[in-house]
Enzyme design. Structure first.
Site, PDB file in Angstrom:
ATOM      1  N   CYS A 153     -12.251   8.702 -12.621  1.00 58.39           N
ATOM      2  CA  CYS A 153     -12.948   9.500 -13.693  1.00 58.39           C
ATOM      3  C   CYS A 153     -14.301   8.867 -13.902  1.00 58.39           C
ATOM      4  O   CYS A 153     -14.751   7.817 -13.554  1.00 58.39           O
ATOM      5  CB  CYS A 153     -12.355   9.358 -14.995  1.00 58.39           C
ATOM      6  SG  CYS A 153     -10.693   9.878 -14.740  1.00 58.39           S
ATOM      7  N   ARG A 209     -17.044   9.609  -6.730  1.00 56.46           N
ATOM      8  CA  ARG A 209     -16.044   9.133  -7.175  1.00 56.46           C
ATOM      9  C   ARG A 209     -14.717   9.507  -7.107  1.00 56.46           C
ATOM     10  O   ARG A 209     -13.589   8.920  -6.973  1.00 56.46           O
ATOM     11  CB  ARG A 209     -16.126   8.514  -8.765  1.00 56.46           C
ATOM     12  CG  ARG A 209     -17.482   7.643  -9.043  1.00 56.46           C
ATOM     13  CD  ARG A 209     -17.677   7.584 -10.488  1.00 56.46           C
ATOM     14  NE  ARG A 209     -16.655   6.925 -11.322  1.00 56.46           N
ATOM     15  CZ  ARG A 209     -17.033   5.607 -11.704  1.00 56.46           C
ATOM     16  NH1 ARG A 209     -17.848   4.925 -11.209  1.00 56.46           N
ATOM     17  NH2 ARG A 209     -15.826   5.086 -12.436  1.00 56.46           N
ATOM     18  N   TRP A 227     -10.051  12.498 -12.689  1.00 61.38           N
ATOM     19  CA  TRP A 227      -9.234  12.103 -11.344  1.00 61.38           C
ATOM     20  C   TRP A 227      -7.806  12.249 -11.993  1.00 61.38           C
ATOM     21  O   TRP A 227      -7.592  11.066 -12.627  1.00 61.38           O
ATOM     22  CB  TRP A 227      -9.681  10.963 -10.752  1.00 61.38           C
ATOM     23  CG  TRP A 227      -9.029  10.763  -9.422  1.00 61.38           C
ATOM     24  CD1 TRP A 227      -9.328  11.499  -8.116  1.00 61.38           C
ATOM     25  CD2 TRP A 227      -8.040   9.890  -8.807  1.00 61.38           C
ATOM     26  NE1 TRP A 227      -8.820  10.936  -7.130  1.00 61.38           N
ATOM     27  CE2 TRP A 227      -7.957   9.713  -7.413  1.00 61.38           C
ATOM     28  CE3 TRP A 227      -7.360   8.707  -9.933  1.00 61.38           C
ATOM     29  CZ2 TRP A 227      -7.180   9.064  -6.973  1.00 61.38           C
ATOM     30  CZ3 TRP A 227      -6.816   7.849  -8.956  1.00 61.38           C
ATOM     31  CH2 TRP A 227      -6.602   8.001  -7.548  1.00 61.38           C
ATOM     32  N   ASN A 250     -12.031   7.163 -19.210  1.00 62.94           N
ATOM     33  CA  ASN A 250     -11.710   6.794 -17.966  1.00 62.94           C
ATOM     34  C   ASN A 250     -10.958   5.627 -17.894  1.00 62.94           C
ATOM     35  O   ASN A 250     -11.105   4.625 -18.925  1.00 62.94           O
ATOM     36  CB  ASN A 250     -13.106   6.114 -17.265  1.00 62.94           C
ATOM     37  CG  ASN A 250     -13.054   5.609 -16.003  1.00 62.94           C
ATOM     38  OD1 ASN A 250     -12.043   5.667 -15.561  1.00 62.94           O
ATOM     39  ND2 ASN A 250     -14.031   5.195 -15.250  1.00 62.94           N
ATOM     40  N   GLY A 251      -9.760   5.440 -17.125  1.00 59.09           N
ATOM     41  CA  GLY A 251      -8.906   4.376 -17.392  1.00 59.09           C
ATOM     42  C   GLY A 251      -7.336   4.831 -17.779  1.00 59.09           C
ATOM     43  O   GLY A 251      -7.191   6.083 -17.568  1.00 59.09           O
ATOM     44  N   GLU A 310      -9.102  -0.325  11.015  1.00 61.56           N
ATOM     45  CA  GLU A 310     -10.252   0.520  10.267  1.00 61.56           C
ATOM     46  C   GLU A 310     -10.298   1.858  10.831  1.00 61.56           C
ATOM     47  O   GLU A 310     -10.423   2.854  10.064  1.00 61.56           O
ATOM     48  CB  GLU A 310     -11.345  -0.331  10.292  1.00 61.56           C
ATOM     49  CG  GLU A 310     -12.622   0.314   9.598  1.00 61.56           C
ATOM     50  CD  GLU A 310     -12.491   0.718   8.193  1.00 61.56           C
ATOM     51  OE1 GLU A 310     -11.551   0.243   7.392  1.00 61.56           O
ATOM     52  OE2 GLU A 310     -13.224   1.442   7.742  1.00 61.56           O
ATOM     53  N   LYS A 323      -9.740   5.412   8.652  1.00 62.73           N
ATOM     54  CA  LYS A 323     -10.811   6.272   8.635  1.00 62.73           C
ATOM     55  C   LYS A 323     -10.258   7.729   9.045  1.00 62.73           C
ATOM     56  O   LYS A 323     -10.553   8.534   8.323  1.00 62.73           O
ATOM     57  CB  LYS A 323     -12.226   6.011   9.479  1.00 62.73           C
ATOM     58  CG  LYS A 323     -13.048   4.809   9.112  1.00 62.73           C
ATOM     59  CD  LYS A 323     -13.912   5.333   7.909  1.00 62.73           C
ATOM     60  CE  LYS A 323     -12.997   4.651   6.799  1.00 62.73           C
ATOM     61  NZ  LYS A 323     -13.490   3.275   6.053  1.00 62.73           N
ATOM     62  N   GLU A 371      -7.853   9.080   6.232  1.00 65.60           N
ATOM     63  CA  GLU A 371      -8.229   9.344   5.175  1.00 65.60           C
ATOM     64  C   GLU A 371      -9.196  10.799   5.129  1.00 65.60           C
ATOM     65  O   GLU A 371      -9.150  11.521   4.059  1.00 65.60           O
ATOM     66  CB  GLU A 371      -8.834   8.295   4.463  1.00 65.60           C
ATOM     67  CG  GLU A 371     -10.342   7.964   5.020  1.00 65.60           C
ATOM     68  CD  GLU A 371     -10.685   6.714   4.075  1.00 65.60           C
ATOM     69  OE1 GLU A 371     -10.549   6.725   2.809  1.00 65.60           O
ATOM     70  OE2 GLU A 371     -11.240   5.970   4.674  1.00 65.60           O
ATOM     71  N   HIS A 391       7.331  -3.066  21.421  1.00 66.16           N
ATOM     72  CA  HIS A 391       8.393  -3.470  20.677  1.00 66.16           C
ATOM     73  C   HIS A 391       8.790  -2.345  19.583  1.00 66.16           C
ATOM     74  O   HIS A 391       9.262  -2.815  18.647  1.00 66.16           O
ATOM     75  CB  HIS A 391       7.902  -4.697  19.847  1.00 66.16           C
ATOM     76  CG  HIS A 391       7.797  -6.041  20.823  1.00 66.16           C
ATOM     77  ND1 HIS A 391       8.551  -6.657  21.302  1.00 66.16           N
ATOM     78  CD2 HIS A 391       6.489  -6.436  21.190  1.00 66.16           C
ATOM     79  CE1 HIS A 391       8.192  -7.411  21.958  1.00 66.16           C
ATOM     80  NE2 HIS A 391       6.840  -7.698  22.030  1.00 66.16           N
ATOM     81  N   LYS A 427     -13.502   7.090  -5.045  1.00 64.27           N
ATOM     82  CA  LYS A 427     -14.183   6.234  -4.426  1.00 64.27           C
ATOM     83  C   LYS A 427     -14.254   4.785  -5.113  1.00 64.27           C
ATOM     84  O   LYS A 427     -14.021   3.976  -4.324  1.00 64.27           O
ATOM     85  CB  LYS A 427     -15.870   6.494  -4.578  1.00 64.27           C
ATOM     86  CG  LYS A 427     -16.699   5.684  -3.981  1.00 64.27           C
ATOM     87  CD  LYS A 427     -16.800   5.499  -2.643  1.00 64.27           C
ATOM     88  CE  LYS A 427     -17.346   4.632  -1.918  1.00 64.27           C
ATOM     89  NZ  LYS A 427     -17.329   4.091  -0.521  1.00 64.27           N
TER      90      LYS A 427
END
Ligand code: F6R
Length: 607
Positions: A2, A27, A72, A96-97, A480, A484, A487, A503, A602
């Site tokens: 948020c 964000r 969010w 926010n939170g 990485e 990428k 996502e 394996h 973000k």
């Protein structure tokens, strides 16, 4: 996560609120809203989707005091009813939170006759403040009292139409800062939202509450004790958050890497040696006593840590472990007070990394170093030593330039640790510094491979899975690359150390499974080549990122892209670039929302 923007000024602040929200879009959010003190009460506008829709819906709204929010979803699905601001009688709140005791508050307030219209934890704050106003009519004091009843992490902004011209903001755990100016006072989740009106920022501490009017800012602790907080002049460049000629922030940030690396490495200057002081005045003494390193981080930042582990053990000879912060914080581990705790974070506000750092310190491990891109962040403030990566603001949710600058910082740490331990000759030091200094040029050359990578990307569009292989210090780069791809293109991707293939994962390989391999010309290349043969023999399609001098021939089902330079120890920094470009171009082909991938935020400031 948020985002909050709030304003009290002697002019119409609706455009400031909307512009501020646009700057916070990076964000991650799913709905947006604003509330202002209008002539006849609170006027609220909310919308699901983009801030642009809120902007259109609020085109006729005008006021001098207001609050705004991008949400969010945590408690309750994304919908207009759950979007902020939440209103109770004369007041409106954005938050926010997470409020952990919201259920008991909700029961208590429902029993008092308050009617809840959303599924959010935030609405209980709105009713709580309204209930408190009955016995404490001053808004600042009412919010102080209400905040003392909240358990959890929060940043809030509150307005009351019975007390026009005033915004109350408070923080406990979630980021919030003030922007102060002669023509009005503002608050936001981060500075980029307020650069449009001022550069003068005041960072609130946890437990601070502030009353903003157009003319004045008053800050106290939640218990009412007045406090002074210094004004910082933000060095953030407004241009740094503009898209310019690029189509997406991720693309811009990938191409900014040469500059970001040059800025980050500027600290070494023209010197042929590196001093421990680049990590803080105390670094020399502190590092001399260190016998191990523990790196704590999440996501992409953890991948820079996993890469650095190879450097720290090989070059500096220091035992190094890397732990995912969300695991470490709840694990019973054996503390080592002589261990250096390195917290790596782009934002410096990631809740799990911060909690893991605090947990490590609570176990008596007080030698701490932050590697972070935001100088004023909580993680930086809570570490004894610090290294600020100078990547500039990273807006795209998928981290790119923050990652490569973290790697540069970690390589510097490796050199300093090696030096302190007497394991680095002058000649080696000068050679490494020379290589570091050349990095921006080397990265530029890799970026020139974009057209070839674009062509490869077309072949991934109809794939549902991909496998990334690497060995040694390039295994974390494979991790990485897989992160990428998944996502931003939503293609399921997994990374394996190539030696693990037989394996288990080899069972997955067929003509529909692209296998991306990082194949620099190092001591593991021959071993890797055998692994690639195993894939080829099962009809797998191989996409190999090799060095100019890696002897791997192109053949049926084996596509090779050669990086212009062979870069030795620092090769992971070059090899991650084509993987970033590949994900970006696959996402473009698939038409996904590159900068704001679904379900992601973000800055992850909640657990
Ligand atoms: C992935 C990504 C995330 C972050 C993670 C940690 O592209 O960006 O995995 O790396 O959320 O964030 P910071 O580095 O801000 O602590």
């Amino acid at each position: 996560m948020c985002g909050i923007v709030a304003a009290a000024a002697g002019k119409n602040i609706v455009p400031v609120l909307v512009e501020g929200l646009k700057k916070l879009e990076y964000r991650g959010y799913d709905s947006a809203g604003l509330a202002v003190i209008a002539g006849n009460g609170i006027e609220r506008v909310r919308s699901v989707g983009r801030v642009a829709e809120l902007e259109a819906a609020s085109a006729d709204t005008q006021a001098a005091t207001g609050i705004a929010h991008t949400r969010w979803a945590t408690h309750g699905v994304p919908c207009e009813r759950n979007a902020h601001p939440h209103v109770s009688g004369s007041i409106a709140v954005v938050h926010n939170g997470i409020i952990e005791n919201y259920e008991s508050l909700r029961n208590e307030l429902t029993a008092q006759g308050y009617v809840f219209t959303s599924d959010t934890d935030t609405e209980s704050i709105a009713h709580l403040v309204q209930a408190t106003l009955k016995t404490e009519p001053d808004l600042l004091k009412a919010v102080q009292i209400a905040c003392q009843r909240l358990v959890g992490a929060f940043a809030i902004a509150v307005i009351d139409h019975n007390q026009p011209g005033k915004v109350i903001v408070a923080r406990e755990g979630s980021p919030l800062l003030l922007g102060v100016s002669d023509s009005g006072n503002y608050a936001a989740s981060d500075a980029s939202a307020l650069l449009q009106v001022t550069r003068n920022m005041v960072y609130l501490e946890n437990g601070d509450i502030a009353e903003l009017t157009a003319a004045k800012v008053r800050i106290t602790r939640l218990d009412g004790t007045p406090v002074q907080r210094p004004v910082h002049v933000s060095q953030l460049s407004a241009a740094a958050v503009e898209l310019g000629n690029y189509q997406h922030y991720m693309q811009k940030e990938i191409f900014e890497q040469p500059e970001a690396l040059a800025n980050t490495l500027e600290i070494v200057g023209g010197s042929k040696t590196i001093q421990p002081g680049i990590f803080g005045a105390e670094a020399g003494n502190l590092l001399a006593d260190v016998d191990a390193i523990l790196i704590l981080a999440c996501g992409t930042s953890s991948h820079s840590g996993f890469t650095a582990r190879y450097w720290l053990e090989r070059i500096a000879g220091v035992p190094c472990n890397v732990e995912i912060a969300s695991e470490y914080r709840y694990r019973t581990s054996v503390p080592n007070p002589r261990q250096l705790i390195v917290a790596i974070s782009q934002s410096g506000e990631t809740a799990d990394t911060l909690a893991a750092l605090r947990h490590a310190k609570s176990l008596g491990q007080t030698k701490t170093l932050a590697i972070c891109n935001v100088p004023e962040s909580a993680i930086v403030r809570e570490c004894a030593l610090r290294f600020i990566t100078r990547a500039g603001p990273e807006i795209g949710v998928a981290s790119t330039k923050a990652f490569t600058t973290q790697l540069a910082a970690l390589f510097l740490l490796t050199l300093v640790a090696a030096k302190v331990k007497g394991r680095l000759s002058e000649e080696q030091e000068a050679t490494y510094i020379h290589q570091l200094r050349h990095l921006p040029v080397a990265v530029n050359k890799v970026l020139e491979l974009e057209d070839e990578i674009k062509a490869w990307a077309q072949r991934f569009a109809d794939k549902h899975h991909a496998l990334f292989l690497g060995r040694g210090r390039h295994y974390p780069i494979a991790m990485e690359g897989a992160l990428k791809l998944k996502e931003i293109s939503y293609i399921h991707a997994e990374a394996y150390p190539a030696g693990e293939l037989k394996h288990g994962p080899l069972a997955l390989v067929d003509a529909d499974m692209p296998v991306i391999s990082i194949a620099p010309n190092d001591q593991l290349l021959d071993k890797l080549k055998s692994n690639l043969k195993e894939v080829q023999a099962r009809g797998g399609e191989l996409y190999v990122f090799a060095d100019a001098d890696s002897e791997i021939p192109e053949s049926d089902g084996v596509h090779i892209l050669r990086l212009p330079e062979h870069y030795g120890e620092l090769s992971p920094i070059l090899h991650v670039i084509p993987l970033q470009l590949l994900s970006y171009h696959v996402a473009l082909v698939k038409g996904t929302d590159v900068d704001k991938p679904r379900n992601l935020a973000k800055s992850v400031t909640v657990e």
